[in-house]
Design an enzyme around this catalytic site. Sequence first.
Site, PDB file in Angstrom:
ATOM      1  N   ASP A  46       0.850  -1.196   0.000  1.00 29.27           N
ATOM      2  CA  ASP A  46       0.000   0.000   0.000  1.00 29.27           C
ATOM      3  C   ASP A  46       0.887   1.247   0.000  1.00 29.27           C
ATOM      4  O   ASP A  46       1.888   1.321   0.716  1.00 29.27           O
ATOM      5  CB  ASP A  46      -0.918  -0.020   1.231  1.00 29.27           C
ATOM      6  CG  ASP A  46      -2.053   0.974   1.111  1.00 29.27           C
ATOM      7  OD1 ASP A  46      -3.216   0.525   1.015  1.00 29.27           O
ATOM      8  OD2 ASP A  46      -1.784   2.195   1.124  1.00 29.27           O
ATOM      9  N   GLY A  67     -15.937   2.739   3.642  1.00 31.11           N
ATOM     10  CA  GLY A  67     -14.720   3.521   3.478  1.00 31.11           C
ATOM     11  C   GLY A  67     -13.896   3.131   2.269  1.00 31.11           C
ATOM     12  O   GLY A  67     -12.683   3.357   2.238  1.00 31.11           O
ATOM     13  N   GLN A  68     -14.556   2.566   1.259  1.00 31.72           N
ATOM     14  CA  GLN A  68     -13.827   2.151   0.047  1.00 31.72           C
ATOM     15  C   GLN A  68     -13.563   3.350  -0.849  1.00 31.72           C
ATOM     16  O   GLN A  68     -14.489   4.064  -1.218  1.00 31.72           O
ATOM     17  CB  GLN A  68     -14.640   1.098  -0.717  1.00 31.72           C
ATOM     18  CG  GLN A  68     -13.918   0.571  -1.947  1.00 31.72           C
ATOM     19  CD  GLN A  68     -14.699  -0.528  -2.672  1.00 31.72           C
ATOM     20  OE1 GLN A  68     -15.840  -0.836  -2.298  1.00 31.72           O
ATOM     21  NE2 GLN A  68     -14.086  -1.106  -3.684  1.00 31.72           N
ATOM     22  N   HIS A  81     -10.417  -5.175  -3.250  1.00 25.39           N
ATOM     23  CA  HIS A  81      -9.082  -5.378  -2.679  1.00 25.39           C
ATOM     24  C   HIS A  81      -9.198  -5.752  -1.218  1.00 25.39           C
ATOM     25  O   HIS A  81     -10.099  -5.294  -0.511  1.00 25.39           O
ATOM     26  CB  HIS A  81      -8.201  -4.137  -2.848  1.00 25.39           C
ATOM     27  CG  HIS A  81      -8.813  -2.855  -2.371  1.00 25.39           C
ATOM     28  ND1 HIS A  81      -9.770  -2.171  -3.097  1.00 25.39           N
ATOM     29  CD2 HIS A  81      -8.617  -2.133  -1.238  1.00 25.39           C
ATOM     30  CE1 HIS A  81     -10.118  -1.070  -2.436  1.00 25.39           C
ATOM     31  NE2 HIS A  81      -9.442  -1.035  -1.293  1.00 25.39           N
TER      32      HIS A  81
HETATM   33  P1  DGP Z   1      -9.629   1.689   0.213  1.00 27.77           P
HETATM   34  O1  DGP Z   1      -9.792   2.964   0.995  1.00 27.77           O
HETATM   35  O2  DGP Z   1     -10.050   0.483   1.000  1.00 27.77           O
HETATM   36  O3  DGP Z   1     -10.273   1.778  -1.153  1.00 27.77           O
HETATM   37  O4  DGP Z   1      -8.068   1.488   0.020  1.00 27.77           O
HETATM   38  C1  DGP Z   1      -7.364   1.931  -1.068  1.00 27.77           C
HETATM   39  C2  DGP Z   1      -5.904   1.824  -0.735  1.00 27.77           C
HETATM   40  O5  DGP Z   1      -5.163   1.940  -1.930  1.00 27.77           O
HETATM   41  C3  DGP Z   1      -5.372   2.894   0.213  1.00 27.77           C
HETATM   42  O6  DGP Z   1      -4.936   2.282   1.423  1.00 27.77           O
HETATM   43  C4  DGP Z   1      -4.208   3.527  -0.516  1.00 27.77           C
HETATM   44  C5  DGP Z   1      -3.947   2.565  -1.647  1.00 27.77           C
HETATM   45  N1  DGP Z   1      -3.524   3.195  -2.887  1.00 27.77           N
HETATM   46  C6  DGP Z   1      -4.166   4.190  -3.551  1.00 27.77           C
HETATM   47  N2  DGP Z   1      -3.492   4.521  -4.653  1.00 27.77           N
HETATM   48  C7  DGP Z   1      -2.410   3.706  -4.702  1.00 27.77           C
HETATM   49  C8  DGP Z   1      -1.336   3.577  -5.631  1.00 27.77           C
HETATM   50  O7  DGP Z   1      -1.230   4.254  -6.656  1.00 27.77           O
HETATM   51  N3  DGP Z   1      -0.408   2.630  -5.339  1.00 27.77           N
HETATM   52  C9  DGP Z   1      -0.487   1.837  -4.227  1.00 27.77           C
HETATM   53  N4  DGP Z   1       0.490   0.958  -4.028  1.00 27.77           N
HETATM   54  N5  DGP Z   1      -1.486   1.941  -3.335  1.00 27.77           N
HETATM   55  C10 DGP Z   1      -2.427   2.863  -3.582  1.00 27.77           C
END
Ligand code: DGP
Length: 114
Positions: free
Chosen positions: A30, A93-94, A100
């Site tokens: 993340d 909170g998505q 994922h």
């Molecule tokens: P959610 O809020 O459950 O939809 O989580 C989305 C997650 O995705 C958040 O913890 C940050 C992560 N994230 C968003 N953009 C990127 C990215 O470009 N690269 C990576 N590795 N993670 C990302």
Amino acid sequence: MADTIFSKILAGEIPADIVWSDEFCIAFRDINPQAPAHLLVIPRKAIVSLADASDDDTALLGHLMRVCAKVAEQEKIADAGFRVVANTRTDGGQDVPHLHFHVLGGRAMKWPPG
Ligand code: DGP
């Protein structure tokens, strides 16, 4: 389904620190870690959220859970314990509309979540 950041990672259009890749899914770190180890496990199939998966996806969902556990093992957080979270739709909170599973570990988690 519209392009998302995760579909772009799957397509190799934007970089990610990928720690697992197989026929059905990938896992990567993340970008905004909430714990010392914070991985995201995502299917290659474009499913918007857990609520949008169907009975046809049952085997895939099982596979994703196994990969969550394998990635936790790989990251050496399995023995102490870890948390798997699927934020789902608005109240869940998505933010990214591609299914994922967050795999979080390396510290003790609190309950209840915020
Ligand atoms: P959610 O809020 O459950 O939809 O989580 C989305 C997650 O995705 C958040 O913890 C940050 C992560 N994230 C968003 N953009 C990127 C990215 O470009 N690269 C990576 N590795 N993670 C990302």
